[in-house]
Design a protein around this motif. Sequence first.
Motif, short mmCIF file in Angstrom:
data_model
loop_
_atom_site.label_atom_id
_atom_site.label_comp_id
_atom_site.label_asym_id
_atom_site.label_seq_id
_atom_site.Cartn_x
_atom_site.Cartn_y
_atom_site.Cartn_z
N THR A 129 0.87 -1.18 0.00
CA THR A 129 0.00 0.00 0.00
C THR A 129 0.90 1.23 0.00
O THR A 129 1.96 1.23 0.61
CB THR A 129 -0.91 0.04 1.24
N PRO A 130 0.50 2.28 -0.70
CA PRO A 130 1.32 3.48 -0.72
C PRO A 130 1.24 4.23 0.60
O PRO A 130 0.19 4.19 1.25
CB PRO A 130 0.71 4.31 -1.87
N PRO A 131 2.33 4.89 1.02
CA PRO A 131 3.66 4.87 0.40
C PRO A 131 4.39 3.56 0.72
O PRO A 131 4.63 3.24 1.90
CB PRO A 131 4.36 6.08 1.03
N VAL A 132 4.73 2.82 -0.32
CA VAL A 132 5.21 1.44 -0.17
C VAL A 132 6.48 1.36 0.67
O VAL A 132 6.58 0.56 1.59
CB VAL A 132 5.44 0.82 -1.57
N SER A 133 7.45 2.19 0.35
CA SER A 133 8.75 2.10 1.05
C SER A 133 8.63 2.50 2.52
O SER A 133 9.27 1.90 3.39
CB SER A 133 9.79 2.96 0.34
N ASP A 134 7.80 3.48 2.83
CA ASP A 134 7.58 3.87 4.22
C ASP A 134 6.98 2.70 5.01
O ASP A 134 7.37 2.44 6.16
CB ASP A 134 6.63 5.07 4.31
N HIS A 135 6.04 2.00 4.39
CA HIS A 135 5.41 0.88 5.08
C HIS A 135 6.34 -0.31 5.24
O HIS A 135 6.18 -1.09 6.18
CB HIS A 135 4.13 0.49 4.34
N ILE A 136 7.30 -0.46 4.34
CA ILE A 136 8.31 -1.51 4.52
C ILE A 136 9.14 -1.23 5.77
O ILE A 136 9.42 -2.13 6.58
CB ILE A 136 9.22 -1.60 3.28
N ILE A 137 9.54 0.03 5.96
CA ILE A 137 10.30 0.39 7.16
C ILE A 137 9.46 0.12 8.41
O ILE A 137 9.96 -0.39 9.43
CB ILE A 137 10.75 1.86 7.10
#
Length: 325
Positions: free
Chosen positions: A56-64
């Motif tokens: 889900t966007p923001p994808v990279s933020d959610h990975i962190i």
Amino acid sequence: MSAQVEAELRERLCEESDHFRVEAGEHTVSTFSNQNIEVQADNVRDHVVVVLHTQTPPVSDHIIQLLALLDAINNAHPRQTFVVFPYMPYSRSDRKNRPRISVMGQRLPEILNKVLNVRRVMLLEPHDPHIKQYFVPTADEVPALPLLVNYIRDHYLSVYKRDECAVVFADSSAAKRFEEVPSSLGVEPAYIYKSRTDHSESPTVKVVTGNIRGKHCFLVDDEILTGNTVLKDAAMLKEEGAATVRMLAVHGVLSDQKLSAQELMTKLVNSPLDEFVVTDSIPLGDKESFAQGKLKIIPIAPLIGEACKRLILGESLSELHRLGA
């Protein structure tokens, strides 16, 4: 999605044994003035923890946030942790096919395994099946293709005769991966042969083979991204005489950097595509309301709930791979 999966898992585990109790885990994410985050998890000491994460966007933020959450869970000393990816972020970025590029599709499994000590991962119909091998031990793969097959059988073959239908493979990869679909449905296959001259998302279409004239065509693939390719496919099939064209994909990414969500859905609605069917492995948000009835959604919570139950109880997942009678 998480609430639905929780309900499905609770129902299935309670049927198996009175010793299980399923609860929704809570966590808080704090953002400091320097934009660093801190995640605090529930007390899960000696619990079996299932972490559900999708793109889900923001994808990279959610990975962190996922990595921080798993670190917090580890610090709480659970009995076992399962990570479930209905759609794994960066799964398409797993090959170094150009100089000096990142391969986060490989690095992410390494971080989960080696840094955060995650030993059990489940992937729902990954874009490339080999990505499960980047995990140690190999991730469990749960196919969602049977959901598409059952949808075709229940919603279309109950209306059309089998000899009036065709399953169309958009490329050689789809033809190889989903080769059992036509025979399981009792319909003829057709193929679209393409060439790709660069690294863009839109290949050059060559030719359609197979009898599609006057037939109801089902394009089957693992995901639909910008929709550019499938719209060209649908137009070509209509030009070749197809009666209707429907796209069925497991993952509805439905995102284009050049268009808003409403603009993208409007483009799909106004296309030669008669209908498109996806699961909710990726939250669709307002896209369904923009689709004007052309978008059909298959819920995946029952499938994930059943797969999670089997993982927790140590049961086989092989039965979930069957396309059905």
